[in-house]
Design a protein around this motif. Structure first.
Motif, PDB file in Angstrom:
ATOM      1  N   LEU A 192       0.831  -1.200   0.000  1.00  0.00           N
ATOM      2  CA  LEU A 192       0.000   0.000   0.000  1.00  0.00           C
ATOM      3  C   LEU A 192       0.869   1.256   0.000  1.00  0.00           C
ATOM      4  O   LEU A 192       0.569   2.237  -0.693  1.00  0.00           O
ATOM      5  CB  LEU A 192      -0.929  -0.009   1.213  1.00  0.00           C
ATOM      6  N   ARG A 193       1.943   1.236   0.759  1.00  0.00           N
ATOM      7  CA  ARG A 193       2.854   2.383   0.768  1.00  0.00           C
ATOM      8  C   ARG A 193       3.471   2.607  -0.611  1.00  0.00           C
ATOM      9  O   ARG A 193       3.628   3.751  -1.060  1.00  0.00           O
ATOM     10  CB  ARG A 193       3.942   2.168   1.815  1.00  0.00           C
ATOM     11  N   LEU A 194       3.803   1.523  -1.292  1.00  0.00           N
ATOM     12  CA  LEU A 194       4.374   1.656  -2.633  1.00  0.00           C
ATOM     13  C   LEU A 194       3.365   2.232  -3.612  1.00  0.00           C
ATOM     14  O   LEU A 194       3.684   3.122  -4.408  1.00  0.00           O
ATOM     15  CB  LEU A 194       4.875   0.298  -3.120  1.00  0.00           C
ATOM     16  N   PRO A 220      -1.800   2.562 -10.031  1.00  0.00           N
ATOM     17  CA  PRO A 220      -1.429   2.535  -8.599  1.00  0.00           C
ATOM     18  C   PRO A 220      -2.559   2.953  -7.669  1.00  0.00           C
ATOM     19  O   PRO A 220      -2.655   2.433  -6.550  1.00  0.00           O
ATOM     20  CB  PRO A 220      -0.233   3.498  -8.520  1.00  0.00           C
ATOM     21  N   LEU A 221      -3.420   3.884  -8.102  1.00  0.00           N
ATOM     22  CA  LEU A 221      -4.543   4.270  -7.251  1.00  0.00           C
ATOM     23  C   LEU A 221      -5.516   3.110  -7.057  1.00  0.00           C
ATOM     24  O   LEU A 221      -6.041   2.899  -5.962  1.00  0.00           O
ATOM     25  CB  LEU A 221      -5.275   5.469  -7.856  1.00  0.00           C
ATOM     26  N   THR A 222      -5.756   2.350  -8.118  1.00  0.00           N
ATOM     27  CA  THR A 222      -6.645   1.192  -7.995  1.00  0.00           C
ATOM     28  C   THR A 222      -6.049   0.148  -7.080  1.00  0.00           C
ATOM     29  O   THR A 222      -6.743  -0.443  -6.234  1.00  0.00           O
ATOM     30  CB  THR A 222      -6.921   0.588  -9.377  1.00  0.00           C
ATOM     31  N   LEU A 223      -4.752  -0.099  -7.214  1.00  0.00           N
ATOM     32  CA  LEU A 223      -4.092  -1.065  -6.335  1.00  0.00           C
ATOM     33  C   LEU A 223      -4.122  -0.583  -4.886  1.00  0.00           C
ATOM     34  O   LEU A 223      -4.332  -1.383  -3.962  1.00  0.00           O
ATOM     35  CB  LEU A 223      -2.652  -1.286  -6.798  1.00  0.00           C
ATOM     36  N   ALA A 224      -3.926   0.721  -4.673  1.00  0.00           N
ATOM     37  CA  ALA A 224      -4.008   1.263  -3.311  1.00  0.00           C
ATOM     38  C   ALA A 224      -5.410   1.079  -2.739  1.00  0.00           C
ATOM     39  O   ALA A 224      -5.573   0.690  -1.574  1.00  0.00           O
ATOM     40  CB  ALA A 224      -3.614   2.736  -3.300  1.00  0.00           C
ATOM     41  N   GLY A 225      -6.422   1.362  -3.547  1.00  0.00           N
ATOM     42  CA  GLY A 225      -7.794   1.169  -3.080  1.00  0.00           C
ATOM     43  C   GLY A 225      -8.098  -0.275  -2.765  1.00  0.00           C
ATOM     44  O   GLY A 225      -8.770  -0.583  -1.776  1.00  0.00           O
ATOM     45  N   LEU A 263     -12.808   3.563   3.964  1.00  0.00           N
ATOM     46  CA  LEU A 263     -12.753   5.001   3.723  1.00  0.00           C
ATOM     47  C   LEU A 263     -11.656   5.332   2.715  1.00  0.00           C
ATOM     48  O   LEU A 263     -11.899   6.011   1.705  1.00  0.00           O
ATOM     49  CB  LEU A 263     -12.523   5.744   5.041  1.00  0.00           C
ATOM     50  N   GLU A 264     -10.445   4.873   2.969  1.00  0.00           N
ATOM     51  CA  GLU A 264      -9.360   5.135   2.016  1.00  0.00           C
ATOM     52  C   GLU A 264      -9.592   4.400   0.709  1.00  0.00           C
ATOM     53  O   GLU A 264      -9.248   4.898  -0.364  1.00  0.00           O
ATOM     54  CB  GLU A 264      -8.006   4.734   2.602  1.00  0.00           C
ATOM     55  N   ALA A 265     -10.186   3.215   0.780  1.00  0.00           N
ATOM     56  CA  ALA A 265     -10.441   2.451  -0.442  1.00  0.00           C
ATOM     57  C   ALA A 265     -11.356   3.229  -1.377  1.00  0.00           C
ATOM     58  O   ALA A 265     -11.071   3.375  -2.573  1.00  0.00           O
ATOM     59  CB  ALA A 265     -11.055   1.097  -0.094  1.00  0.00           C
ATOM     60  N   ARG A 266     -12.459   3.748  -0.854  1.00  0.00           N
ATOM     61  CA  ARG A 266     -13.388   4.492  -1.706  1.00  0.00           C
ATOM     62  C   ARG A 266     -12.737   5.750  -2.272  1.00  0.00           C
ATOM     63  O   ARG A 266     -12.957   6.108  -3.439  1.00  0.00           O
ATOM     64  CB  ARG A 266     -14.642   4.861  -0.913  1.00  0.00           C
ATOM     65  N   GLU A 267     -11.940   6.425  -1.466  1.00  0.00           N
ATOM     66  CA  GLU A 267     -11.295   7.648  -1.944  1.00  0.00           C
ATOM     67  C   GLU A 267     -10.288   7.331  -3.046  1.00  0.00           C
ATOM     68  O   GLU A 267     -10.249   8.006  -4.087  1.00  0.00           O
ATOM     69  CB  GLU A 267     -10.599   8.364  -0.788  1.00  0.00           C
ATOM     70  N   ALA A 268      -9.470   6.302  -2.848  1.00  0.00           N
ATOM     71  CA  ALA A 268      -8.467   5.945  -3.852  1.00  0.00           C
ATOM     72  C   ALA A 268      -9.122   5.476  -5.147  1.00  0.00           C
ATOM     73  O   ALA A 268      -8.686   5.837  -6.246  1.00  0.00           O
ATOM     74  CB  ALA A 268      -7.537   4.869  -3.305  1.00  0.00           C
TER      75      ALA A 268
END
Length: 474
Positions: A274-276, A295-300, A310-315
Motif C-alpha cells: 500500500l505504501r508503494l 497505482p490508485l486502484t491497487l491502493a484502493g 474510507l481510504e479504499a473508496r477515496e483511492a
C-alpha cells in the motif's frame, strides 16, 4: 455521495452508500448521476431491500478565488441530475445537500429561516456527540478526505519536473519492450522484482525507525494519525528514486503485471504494498496523470482488503477521476459500494497465484501453453464474475467458470482498455489506442490528452520543501 434510506415499522435506518468523485467536466455529470444512482438502487435490490428514499451529498472545497456559495451554485445542476435519475427509478431524493468550506446548503428546502442563503455552519471537528463518544472509547479520528487525498495526488513541487523527465526517459526505453510479445513477459518479471525490492526497502526502513505494526491493518490504514502519515510518506518518497518510480509506473500499465501485483493484498505484503502504490500515485506527474489509475486502484484494493473502506473508496474514486474507463477500478468501486465481502475477490486472486505456481512446475511445453492461457483470464474478469454473483462463494466466485466460455483475448499489446503503457510527452500529437466500451465494442479513437490526475476534489498542495530533499539524503 448517495445514501439509501429504509423505513421498517416506523424506524428509519441507513442502507447502502455509493460515492464517486465529481467530474471536472460538467458534460459528464449526466452519465455519472445515472451510473451512481443505478449502482446504488440495483445493489440494494440485490441485497433484498429497495431504498425507500435517498439523501444526496455534494462535497467539494472551493477552488482558488471561489467562495463556498459559488461552489453550491456551480453544483446545482448536478444535484438536479441526481434527483431526476433517482426519480426515474421511483426512489425520491428527500434531501440534497452541498457541503463546502465548513458550511452546508440544501437544494430542496426553499425556506430562508432554516436554510439561509449564506449556508449553515457545520460543527467544529471533534465537537459532536459521536466524536466525544469515539474519543471516550479510545477510537482515533483519522482526518479529513482532503488529508487522505494529499497522500495520493501527484507532486506539485520542483521535484515533479525531475520525475517527469525520468518518466520520459524510461518510457522511450520501456514502451517498445512492453509492446513486443517476446519481451513483454520479461518486462513484467523485472517490474514485479523491482516492486518486491522497493517493498522490502520500505519495510526495513519502518523496522529500523522503530515504528510499530509493520504489517496488519494499523500499518496499512495509516491509523497513526495525519502527521505521522505525512512523515511516513516523506520517508517513502526519499527511499524511491525517480528512475525506479518511472519504471514501476510504466510497467504497471500492463494489465497482467498489475493483476500479479494485486495479489499482494494481505499478511506482511499488504502494508509495504500500500505504501508503494501511494508513492507511485504521487509520482504520476504532468502528462502522466492518467497513469495514476493503476497505482490508485491497487491502493484502493489493498486498503479495502485490509478493512479500510474510507481510504479504499477515496483511492478508487481518484482512479476513476484519472481514467473514467479503467475497468478494474470501476468493478472494485462497485463491489466496495455494494458492500461485498473482499474475501470473495481475495479467493480469486489466491487461486490465480496457486494456478500460476503449478504451471511453473510443469514441463516447458505444457507451461508455455498454461502461460498463454493465463493472459486470457485476468483479475478484472474474475472480479466481474464476483460482482455479477453478488459476492457469493462457490463456483461463481472462481474465474475459470466464466472465463472459459469467453473468446480468448488478444495480447495486451494490441491496445485493449486498460493497457496504455506510455503517455506521449506534453505537446506531442497522436491518437490514443481504441478503448473498449462496456459492451465490448471498441470506442472511436480520440486525440491523446494529458490528464491532471487529480481524481476527485481539488488538489491539496503539500509543503514547498516536501520533495526538496536530494536523492540519498535522509
Amino acid at each position: 455521495m448517495l445514501a439509501a434510506l429504509h423505513d421498517r415499522d416506523g424506524r428509519g435506518r441507513f442502507g447502502g452508500r455509493a460515492r464517486l468523485g465529481i467530474p471536472g467536466n460538467a458534460d459528464d455529470w449526466a452519465s455519472v448521476a445515472r451510473q451512481l444512482t443505478e449502482g446504488l438502487v440495483k445493489g440494494s435490490e440485490r441485497r433484498g431491500a429497495m431504498p425507500e428514499s435517498i439523501v444526496a451529498f455534494l462535497c467539494q472545497d472551493p477552488k482558488d478565488g471561489e467562495s463556498a456559495r459559488e461552489v453550491m451554485e456551480r453544483l446545482r445542476p448536478l444535484a438536479q441530475l441526481l434527483r431526476t435519475a433517482c426519480g426515474a427509478l421511483d426512489v425520491p431524493v428527500i434531501e440534497a445537500l452541498c457541503i463546502s468550506d465548513g458550511r452546508f446548503w440544501s437544494y430542496c428546502c426553499p425556506s430562508a429561516q432554516c436554510c439561509p442563503s449564506d449556508g449553515t455552519p457545520m460543527g467544529l471537528p471533534g465537537t459532536s456527540v459521536l466524536a466525544a463518544a469515539a474519543t471516550y472509547a479510545g477510537l482515533q479520528i483519522r482526518g479529513s478526505l482532503r488529508e487522505f487525498r494529499a497522500r495520493l495526488i501527484p507532486w506539485e513541487t520542483a521535484a515533479a519536473l525531475e520525475q517527469e523527465s525520468a518518466l520520459n526517459a524510461v518510457s522511450m526505453a520501456l514502451i517498445p519492450r512492453i509492446l513486443e510479445d517476446e519481451s513483454r513477459t520479461l518486462v513484467a518479471a523485472e517490474t514485479l522484482d523491482l516492486a518486491h525490492r522497493v517493498m522490502r526497502r520500505f519495510a526495513d526502513a519502518t523496522s529500523m525507525a522503530g515504528a510499530p505494526g509493520v504489517s496488519g491493518v494499523s500499518a496499512v490504514s495509516g491509523a497513526a494519525g495525519v502527521s505521522g502519515a505525512l512523515a511516513a510518506d516523506l520517508r517513502d518518497d526519499e527511499l524511491l528514486p525517480h528512475d525506479e518510480a518511472a519504471t514501476l509506473i510504466l510497467g504497471l500499465q500492463d494489465r497482467t503485471t498489475r493483476d500479479r501485483a494485486a495479489e499482494w493484498m494481505e499478511g506482511d505484503e499488504a502494508g509495504p504494498a500500500l505504501r508503494l502504490w501511494r508513492a507511485l500515485a504521487r509520482r504520476c506527474v504532468g502528462p502522466y496523470g492518467e497513469h495514476a489509475a493503476a497505482p490508485l486502484t491497487l491502493a484502493g484494493w489493498v486498503a479495502w482488503s485490509s478493512g479500510d473502506e474510507l481510504e479504499a473508496r477515496e483511492a478508487l474514486a481518484m482512479a476513476l477521476g484519472a481514467d473514467p474507463g479503467y475497468l478494474f477500478a470501476r468493478l472494485l468501486h462497485q463491489a466496495c459500494n455494494e458492500g461485498l465481502d473482499p474475501e470473495s475477490i481475495r479467493r480469486c486472486l489466491r487461486k490465480e497465484r496457486v494456478d500460476r505456481a503449478g504451471a511453473e512446475m510443469l514441463p516447458a511445453s505444457t507451461a508455455s501453453t498454461a502461460s498463454t492461457a493465463s493472459v486470457s483470464s485476468p483479475s478484472s474478469e474474475a472480479l466481474e464474475s464476483v460482482v455479477d454473483a453478488g459476492g457469493a462463494s462457490g463456483p461463481a466466485s472462481t474465474p475459470s467458470t466464466r472465463v472459459a466460455s469467453r473468446r480468448r483475448r488478444k495480447p495486451r499489446s494490441t491496445g485493449s482498455a486498460e493497457s496504455r503503457p506510455g503517455s506521449r510527452p506534453s505537446g506531442t500529437a497522436g491518437t490514443r489506442r481504441p478503448r473498449s466500451t462496456a459492451d465490448g465494442s471498441p470506442a472511436p479513437e480520440v486525440p491523446t490528452r494529458a490528464s491532471d490526475g487529480t481524481g476527485s476534489g481539488t488538489r491539496s498542495r503539500r509543503g514547498a520543501g516536501r520533495h526538496g530533499t536530494k536523492q540519498g539524503e535522509t
